[in-house]
Design a protein around this motif. Structure first.
Motif, PDB file in Angstrom:
ATOM      1  N   ILE A  66     -15.078 -14.492 -11.238  1.00 41.35           N
ATOM      2  CA  ILE A  66     -15.223 -15.697 -10.223  1.00 41.35           C
ATOM      3  C   ILE A  66     -14.424 -15.235  -8.947  1.00 41.35           C
ATOM      4  O   ILE A  66     -14.715 -15.667  -7.797  1.00 41.35           O
ATOM      5  N   ALA A  67     -13.316 -14.630  -9.046  1.00 42.71           N
ATOM      6  CA  ALA A  67     -12.394 -14.042  -8.101  1.00 42.71           C
ATOM      7  C   ALA A  67     -13.433 -13.226  -7.074  1.00 42.71           C
ATOM      8  O   ALA A  67     -13.271 -13.121  -6.068  1.00 42.71           O
ATOM      9  N   ALA A  68     -14.145 -12.189  -8.072  1.00 43.77           N
ATOM     10  CA  ALA A  68     -14.923 -11.310  -7.063  1.00 43.77           C
ATOM     11  C   ALA A  68     -16.046 -12.101  -6.352  1.00 43.77           C
ATOM     12  O   ALA A  68     -16.356 -11.574  -5.134  1.00 43.77           O
ATOM     13  N   ILE A  69     -16.562 -13.212  -6.994  1.00 42.21           N
ATOM     14  CA  ILE A  69     -17.570 -13.905  -6.220  1.00 42.21           C
ATOM     15  C   ILE A  69     -17.051 -14.553  -5.088  1.00 42.21           C
ATOM     16  O   ILE A  69     -17.658 -14.515  -4.109  1.00 42.21           O
ATOM     17  N   THR A  70     -16.078 -15.336  -5.272  1.00 39.92           N
ATOM     18  CA  THR A  70     -15.553 -16.042  -3.936  1.00 39.92           C
ATOM     19  C   THR A  70     -14.945 -15.057  -3.024  1.00 39.92           C
ATOM     20  O   THR A  70     -15.348 -15.389  -1.791  1.00 39.92           O
ATOM     21  N   ASP A  71     -14.602 -13.717  -3.177  1.00 38.70           N
ATOM     22  CA  ASP A  71     -14.003 -12.822  -2.490  1.00 38.70           C
ATOM     23  C   ASP A  71     -15.339 -12.609  -1.554  1.00 38.70           C
ATOM     24  O   ASP A  71     -15.351 -12.268  -0.043  1.00 38.70           O
ATOM     25  N   ALA A  72     -16.424 -12.154  -2.194  1.00 32.23           N
ATOM     26  CA  ALA A  72     -17.497 -11.474  -1.633  1.00 32.23           C
ATOM     27  C   ALA A  72     -18.166 -12.772  -0.888  1.00 32.23           C
ATOM     28  O   ALA A  72     -18.869 -12.214   0.227  1.00 32.23           O
ATOM     29  N   LEU A  73     -18.264 -13.656  -1.095  1.00 31.45           N
ATOM     30  CA  LEU A  73     -18.730 -14.903  -0.134  1.00 31.45           C
ATOM     31  C   LEU A  73     -17.564 -15.167   0.871  1.00 31.45           C
ATOM     32  O   LEU A  73     -18.309 -15.540   2.062  1.00 31.45           O
TER      33      LEU A  73
END
Length: 334
Positions: free
Chosen positions: A85-92
């Motif tokens: 979830i951290a990677a998803i939010t960072d990429a977004l």
């Protein structure tokens, strides 16, 4: 609320220049120096300017948002590691997009009225579907019929999906033991029964069997025993003179069972046998750092966002699925 014209007046430039700077575009044909750009951004902060997202969405027909779809059935069907979830939010954030969460029941996910409403209520341009086992009948067809850009996470399918490559990880883990001279290698799984399973359960086993077959070794997979039965099997076979020299375990739970049985028999790992398992970050059990294949949750999250943005920008284009390689954590058990 401050307007673009307010900022333009404060800085002494035209409104189009302000608009391009605040929207991240390059100012072509305008004499806007880096210093002018800095002044525009400072004036926007001082005046409390907030971008009108509704107006932007109306113009572009984009919301700048994606929805992450989760199941309400049980945690295993929508396992969501914190690093993913951290990677998803960072990429977004890098793409200047934001995330909405949607926890839905099976009934909602297969109701042709619910999925279009999902997009309206969440204001989403597409879906990341983290619903990776026991997918409700008709869910795929409904998403396709509604022409909603969607990428599946941690679900092995030929298109529009990104997932950890568990087959390669199972083969690699077994090869690590073979390269160290082990020949009597057992694969230990949790209890597999007649029900839909996650692809990792079959792929890790298949990778193990492939690695054993590649060098002409007989495979021995323990897949149908319950936890008490596995303990009894381990006590019997670890005590024998022809005990296994290595174990590939589906998860740290089975690895702990091996170590428990070995401790009862006075055996030491890795002196008397080797062990490798699958998991996320380095794992510590009974004071021993297990050798493990680390699930690439972060890269799955990042890659999923990139694929979904591509799907949003190119509607109707099917994207080839991507399997993400594991990383090995050497640990102290091989």
């Amino acid at each position: 609320m401050a307007t673009l014209q307010d900022i333009a007046t404060r800085v002494g430039v035209s409104q189009p220049v302000v608009s391009k700077v605040l929207n991240g575009g390059t100012v072509v044909g305008c004499n806007a120096s880096p210093a002018t750009r800095t002044r525009i951004l400072a004036a926007a902060r001082e005046l409390g300017y907030r971008r009108d997202l509704a107006a932007a969405a109306t113009r572009s027909r984009r919301f700048g948002s994606i929805a992450l779809v989760l199941s309400t059935a049980n945690a295993y069907r929508s396992s969501l590691p914190s690093e993913m979830i951290a990677a998803i939010t960072d990429a977004l954030e890098q793409a200047e997009m934001h995330l909405s969460l949607a926890r839905l029941s099976d009934a909602a996910l297969t109701d042709e009225r619910q999925v279009p409403r999902l997009l309206r209520y969440l204001g989403a341009d597409g879906l990341l579907v983290n619903y990776n086992r026991c997918v409700p009948t008709g869910m795929d067809a409904l998403i396709k019929d509604c022409r909603i850009p969607a990428i599946w996470l941690n679900d092995k399918r030929p298109h529009d999906a990104v997932y950890p490559d568990d087959f390669d990880a199972g083969r690699w883990a077994t090869q690590m033991l073979i390269e160290r001279g082990h020949r009597r290698i057992v694969y230990l799984s949790h209890t597999l029964i007649e029900q839909p399973t996650h692809y990792s359960e079959t792929d890790r086993l298949a990778g193990y069997e492939q690695a054993m077959a590649d060098v002409g070794l007989a495979s021995q997979a323990i897949t149908t025993l319950t936890s008490p039965q596995r303990m009894a099997w381990l006590m019997e076979h670890l005590a024998g003179g022809d005990r296994p020299s290595g174990f590939v375990c589906y998860s740290s739970k089975q690895a702990s069972e091996v170590l428990h049985a070995a401790a009862k028999l006075g055996l030491d790992c890795p002196r008397d046998f080797a062990l490798i398992t699958f998991g996320g970050a380095p794992m510590e059990h009974v004071g021993l750092h297990l050798t493990g294949m680390c699930v690439p949750n972060e890269e799955v999250g990042r890659r999923g966002v990139r694929m979904l943005i591509q799907a949003i920008e190119h509607p109707g284009q099917r994207l080839a699925a991507q399997g993400i390689a594991f990383q090995a954590d050497e640990g102290r058990t091989i």
